[in-house]
Every structure is written in C-alpha cells, then in structure tokens.
Design a protein around this motif. Structure first.
Motif, PDB file in Angstrom:
ATOM      1  N   ILE A 159       5.475  -4.242 -32.446  1.00  0.00           N
ATOM      2  CA  ILE A 159       5.322  -5.587 -31.890  1.00  0.00           C
ATOM      3  C   ILE A 159       6.716  -6.111 -31.569  1.00  0.00           C
ATOM      4  O   ILE A 159       7.638  -5.982 -32.392  1.00  0.00           O
ATOM      5  N   LEU A 160       6.875  -6.676 -30.388  1.00  0.00           N
ATOM      6  CA  LEU A 160       8.175  -7.227 -30.007  1.00  0.00           C
ATOM      7  C   LEU A 160       8.645  -8.236 -31.056  1.00  0.00           C
ATOM      8  O   LEU A 160       7.835  -9.001 -31.594  1.00  0.00           O
ATOM      9  N   PRO A 161       9.942  -8.256 -31.349  1.00  0.00           N
ATOM     10  CA  PRO A 161      10.456  -9.130 -32.417  1.00  0.00           C
ATOM     11  C   PRO A 161      10.013 -10.593 -32.313  1.00  0.00           C
ATOM     12  O   PRO A 161       9.651 -11.202 -33.313  1.00  0.00           O
ATOM     13  N   GLN A 181       6.436 -11.059 -33.856  1.00  0.00           N
ATOM     14  CA  GLN A 181       6.114 -10.601 -35.205  1.00  0.00           C
ATOM     15  C   GLN A 181       5.842 -11.813 -36.091  1.00  0.00           C
ATOM     16  O   GLN A 181       6.338 -12.900 -35.847  1.00  0.00           O
ATOM     17  N   GLY A 182       5.042 -11.606 -37.113  1.00  0.00           N
ATOM     18  CA  GLY A 182       4.722 -12.679 -38.047  1.00  0.00           C
ATOM     19  C   GLY A 182       3.601 -13.597 -37.581  1.00  0.00           C
ATOM     20  O   GLY A 182       3.349 -14.632 -38.192  1.00  0.00           O
ATOM     21  N   LEU A 183       2.910 -13.229 -36.509  1.00  0.00           N
ATOM     22  CA  LEU A 183       1.825 -14.057 -35.972  1.00  0.00           C
ATOM     23  C   LEU A 183       0.439 -13.479 -36.272  1.00  0.00           C
ATOM     24  O   LEU A 183      -0.558 -13.980 -35.764  1.00  0.00           O
ATOM     25  N   GLY A 184       0.389 -12.420 -37.050  1.00  0.00           N
ATOM     26  CA  GLY A 184      -0.886 -11.781 -37.368  1.00  0.00           C
ATOM     27  C   GLY A 184      -1.300 -10.682 -36.406  1.00  0.00           C
ATOM     28  O   GLY A 184      -2.363 -10.089 -36.568  1.00  0.00           O
ATOM     29  N   PHE A 189       4.991  -4.600 -44.881  1.00  0.00           N
ATOM     30  CA  PHE A 189       3.762  -4.890 -44.142  1.00  0.00           C
ATOM     31  C   PHE A 189       2.640  -3.970 -44.600  1.00  0.00           C
ATOM     32  O   PHE A 189       1.525  -4.430 -44.892  1.00  0.00           O
ATOM     33  N   TYR A 190       2.900  -2.668 -44.659  1.00  0.00           N
ATOM     34  CA  TYR A 190       1.855  -1.724 -45.070  1.00  0.00           C
ATOM     35  C   TYR A 190       1.402  -2.000 -46.497  1.00  0.00           C
ATOM     36  O   TYR A 190       0.215  -1.898 -46.804  1.00  0.00           O
ATOM     37  N   GLU A 191       2.324  -2.366 -47.357  1.00  0.00           N
ATOM     38  CA  GLU A 191       1.955  -2.699 -48.736  1.00  0.00           C
ATOM     39  C   GLU A 191       1.089  -3.960 -48.774  1.00  0.00           C
ATOM     40  O   GLU A 191       0.089  -4.018 -49.500  1.00  0.00           O
ATOM     41  N   ARG A 192       1.444  -4.975 -47.977  1.00  0.00           N
ATOM     42  CA  ARG A 192       0.621  -6.199 -47.917  1.00  0.00           C
ATOM     43  C   ARG A 192      -0.777  -5.897 -47.379  1.00  0.00           C
ATOM     44  O   ARG A 192      -1.747  -6.561 -47.736  1.00  0.00           O
TER      45      ARG A 192
END
Length: 184
Positions: free
Chosen positions: A95-97, A100-103, A138-141
């Motif tokens: 995902i473009l920087p 990111q963080g938007l779901g 992210f993968y852990e979350r």
C-alpha cells in the motif's frame, strides 16, 4: 475506497505501487543500488503477464481510491512449497505510504483470504523480510503466528525472511466482508 479484483489495465498502477512502496519500505534494509535499479517498465511488463496469463497462479486485488487511483494491491494463491502445512499463500501486499493505516491492508488481506477459501484453501502463510518491522507488526495484529524462516539473496547479500501463518483464515475473510458496505 473500494477493493476489487485487478484486471490487465491495472498493470501500470500495480507496478507503480510495488516500486514506490519497495523504495520507501526497504530503504536502509535492502541495498540502495538494488532499489535504484527497479524498473517501472519491466515491472509493468511482468504484471501484464501475471494479469493475463491463462491458468495464472493466484488472484490479485487492488485498493482503488474514489478518484480511480490504485493505491495498493495484494496477490494470493496456493502455497508455493516452502511451508506446505499451509495450503494458501499471500504472495504480496503493498500500500502506498500515504494510504497506510486506513484499514486497506486488512481489507486487501481479507479479500485474498476469501478468494483462498473459495478455492478450498483454509490456511495461509505470508513471508516478510525479518527487518521489515512494520509489516511484521501488521501480520501479528492480524493474528499471524511465526511459522518459519529462510535465507534469500538481493545483490549477493543474504537476508532473512520470516513466515507468518494462519491455520484458519475464516476470521481474515470476515474482515473484508464487514467492510464491503462501503465498496460501492
């Protein structure tokens, strides 16, 4: 934002996302001369092949902004042989920087998981560079558990990749189903 299956016309946008995210994510991790030699033209050619191949391996999904810009993608399919106890594999997710963080990562991962379930693949693995701490978090979350590691090479340098696995991807598939209402 919508999540949809990619089509051949998305090859250029996917190539841009891949190279731009690699250059931002892997600066300081991978050799800079390797990152500098990444080619948009070669990557577009590769993605056109992936998206038009008969009997292609895997399915690609894109995250598309309301203005039509592809801002992320994920591709998944059958596990490629490193950890056969997992039947499916998320081959890539980027995902473009600025997005990111938007779901979108959750939704792309969910779309890939739902596709794998549709193919009868109920488990999944993904590989990440060991030094890519944001991806690993992210993968852990998302519920991934460390499942293995291997060595890979970039420009004659050895790097470690770690695997995250999900024995049951149904909870991942449900994530995208919850978000589908705003997919248009």
């Amino acid at each position: 934002m919508i999540i949809r299956k990619a089509h051949p016309d998305d090859a250029e946008a996917i190539a841009r996302v891949r190279i731009d995210t690699w250059r931002s994510t892997y600066t300081g991790i991978l050799p800079q001369d390797y990152l500098d030699t990444l080619s948009y033209e070669r990557t577009v050619f590769t993605w056109r092949g992936i998206l038009t191949a008969d009997g292609r391996q895997g399915e690609t999904f894109v995250a598309e902004h309301t203005d039509g810009q592809v801002v992320g993608f994920a591709i998944g399919g059958a596990e490629r042989g490193d950890l056969p106890q997992y039947r499916g594999e998320l081959y890539a997710i980027y995902i473009l920087p600025g997005f990111q963080g938007l779901g979108l990562g959750k939704r792309l991962m969910g779309a890939a998981a739902r596709e794998l379930l549709g193919q009868g693949l109920e488990s999944m693995v993904v590989w990440s560079l060991e030094r890519n701490a944001p991806a690993r978090r992210f993968y852990e979350r998302m519920g991934g558990r460390l499942a293995g590691h291997k060595q890979i090479r970039f420009n004659n340098q050895v790097f470690i990749e770690v695997a995250y696995g999900w024995e049951d991807i149904r909870p991942l598939a449900a994530v995208v189903e919850e978000g589908e209402a705003d997919a248009g």
